[in-house]
Design a protein around this motif. Structure first.
Motif, mmCIF file in Angstrom:
data_model
loop_
_atom_site.group_PDB
_atom_site.id
_atom_site.type_symbol
_atom_site.label_atom_id
_atom_site.label_comp_id
_atom_site.label_asym_id
_atom_site.label_seq_id
_atom_site.Cartn_x
_atom_site.Cartn_y
_atom_site.Cartn_z
ATOM 1 N N LEU A 195 -30.124 18.813 -6.816
ATOM 2 C CA LEU A 195 -30.446 18.383 -5.221
ATOM 3 C C LEU A 195 -31.560 17.847 -5.401
ATOM 4 C CD1 LEU A 195 -29.913 22.097 -3.851
ATOM 5 C CD2 LEU A 195 -28.387 20.020 -3.964
ATOM 6 N N GLY A 196 -32.725 17.695 -6.371
ATOM 7 C CA GLY A 196 -33.990 17.059 -6.271
ATOM 8 C C GLY A 196 -33.576 15.326 -6.416
ATOM 9 N N ALA A 197 -32.465 15.076 -6.888
ATOM 10 C CA ALA A 197 -32.026 13.896 -7.213
ATOM 11 C C ALA A 197 -31.367 12.955 -6.082
ATOM 12 C CB ALA A 197 -30.946 13.554 -8.489
ATOM 13 N N LEU A 198 -31.005 13.783 -5.027
ATOM 14 C CA LEU A 198 -30.193 13.102 -3.721
ATOM 15 C C LEU A 198 -30.898 12.219 -3.095
ATOM 16 C CD1 LEU A 198 -28.831 16.505 -2.337
ATOM 17 C CD2 LEU A 198 -27.696 14.809 -3.753
ATOM 18 N N ASN A 199 -32.291 12.044 -2.988
ATOM 19 C CA ASN A 199 -33.154 11.237 -2.338
ATOM 20 C C ASN A 199 -32.928 9.841 -3.029
ATOM 21 O OD1 ASN A 199 -33.559 12.568 -0.027
ATOM 22 N ND2 ASN A 199 -35.504 13.411 -0.853
ATOM 23 N N LEU A 200 -33.173 9.843 -4.285
ATOM 24 C CA LEU A 200 -33.545 8.674 -5.215
ATOM 25 C C LEU A 200 -32.233 8.231 -5.702
ATOM 26 C CD1 LEU A 200 -37.055 9.425 -6.887
ATOM 27 C CD2 LEU A 200 -36.486 8.011 -4.878
ATOM 28 N N LYS A 201 -31.574 9.048 -6.379
ATOM 29 C CA LYS A 201 -30.403 8.856 -7.009
ATOM 30 C C LYS A 201 -29.098 9.875 -6.689
ATOM 31 C CE LYS A 201 -32.888 7.940 -11.461
ATOM 32 N NZ LYS A 201 -32.990 8.357 -12.868
#
Length: 412
Positions: A120-126
């Motif tokens: 979920l933490g990667a949704l914005n950048l990747k």
């Protein structure tokens, strides 16, 4: 009220019975009544029931012992009567094996938390990587569920109250996947159910944590803001072009109810897709255990009873019955009192043994890690009551680690 399971052969005129069938399946005016004469008794004996429930407090006479000499089993108040437990070959309770299974479940749950947090933490950048990792989390688990033979239950996992959104999402996903497996869905469908469970509250990522994790009562403005998370979830998933439309629907509609009382659209009945109904039910169950704001949490068995009462209005009755079958009358995390007065915490359950879970008994002056687990199939005692945390003293609360969140993982 003292509800006791009884066989048809134990019934006598004067017993106060609760029939475990709908009113269409018997000629009596009510489902619960006192048997007044031999004619009523004969009718009950022809209903093709193996077991029913007797309220001994309202009966004129006690129950006769079972013919095979075993004690009757006490049922949970307000819970639906469970199916009788099948006779199976018993190889004995291997506590070492079960301890290993518990440790493996705790480790797997912790790894799932870490994987979901990273995804979920990667949704914005990747976003592509984040979505792929989210799907992979349930894909691997769905394959393992498909390979496992025989019934499968759940272990209790005690975790700190941190990353509440992740814990809630995992609880919903894991319980829903177990229900999908019981429905004999394909591994691909089980995977989809798990994915829907993981992302159903993804819109909460747009809600400030001081609102979504607030312990006190929410203001009307805060509640309205929180109620926007289904719309936010749909917008996020549409923007990312993530997953199938029916999975996105779950993020948007999981607070809808069969009677039209839900939100955001107020749709009802057949307008609510089946996958939404399934995730919405499990979501509500976990919310009862861990409510937002100032609402008081309920115990797992109280949550089961509440769901059963709502099953004809807000939730699909067959799905509620399936959830109860999988969690048991006393789901993991339930505090119980045994027939000898001892206190215990339900640790693990299996769908074939709804009244005989594995428990951790309270032993004064000892640490929980050093106390032997008990399989109630092999113990002479039975569960006579469920308890609320506030009924325990400080030492008992500390022993059972009640300050932590109640989470679940598969009992492989």
């Amino acid at each position: 009220m003292a509800l006791v399971e009884a066989s048809i052969e134990q019934l006598r005129v004067g017993h106060y019975v609760h029939l475990p069938v709908g009113w269409q399946q018997h000629p009596f005016l009510f489902n619960a009544f006192k048997i007044k004469d031999q004619q009523q008794l004969d009718i009950i004996r022809h209903l093709d029931l193996a077991l029913l429930t007797v309220d001994t407090d309202k009966s004129d006479l006690p129950l006769a012992p079972l013919l095979h000499g075993e004690p009757a089993v006490v049922a949970a108040p307000d819970a639906p009567p469970p199916d009788p437990e099948p006779l199976t070959a018993d190889t004995g309770f291997d506590e070492k094996h079960w301890r290993r299974s518990l440790r493996a479940a705790e480790k797997a749950y912790g790894q799932s938390m870490s994987d979901l947090r990273e995804a979920l933490g990667a949704l914005n950048l990747k976003p592509d990587e984040g979505l792929a990792n989210t799907a992979q989390l349930v894909r691997t688990l769905a394959a393992r569920l498909a390979q496992h033979e025989g019934p499968l239950g759940l272990h209790l996992i005690r975790t700190p109250h941190s990353d509440i959104l992740l814990q809630h999402s995992l609880n919903v996903a894991f319980i829903a996947m177990l229900m999908a497996r019981e429905l004999e869905m394909s591994p691909l469908a089980v995977e989809e159910v798990g994915l829907a469970g993981l992302i159903h509250d993804i819109g909460e990522l747009r809600i400030p944590s001081q609102i979504s994790q607030k312990r006190g009562e929410l203001t009307r403005a805060e509640q309205n803001y929180l109620n926007m998370h289904p719309q936010y979830g749909l917008e996020m998933l549409n923007q990312l072009q993530a997953f199938e439309p029916r999975v996105r629907q779950v993020a948007h509609l999981h607070h809808e109810r069969l009677d039209g009382s839900g939100f955001p659209l107020g749709i009802k009945g057949g307008e609510i897709p089946p996958l939404v109904r399934l995730i919405g039910l499990v979501d509500y169950f976990d919310e009862l255990l861990h409510p937002r704001g100032a609402s008081q949490p309920v115990t797992p068995n109280q949550a089961i009873s509440l769901l059963y009462k709502l099953s004809q209005k807000k939730f699909e009755q067959s799905m509620v019955k399936l959830l109860i079958k999988l969690l048991g009358v006393y789901p993991p995390g339930t505090l119980v009192q045994l027939s000898d007065g001892a206190l215990a915490l339900v640790i693990s359950t299996e769908p074939t043994r709804p009244l005989s879970p594995k428990i951790l008994p309270f032993i004064k002056g000892q640490r929980a890690e050093g106390v032997s687990l008990i399989d109630l199939r092999e113990d002479g005692r039975t569960i006579t009551a469920s308890l609320k945390p506030e009924e325990l003293d400080e030492a008992q609360r500390h022993f059972f680690n009640l300050g932590r969140r109640c989470c679940y993982y598969f009992a492989f």
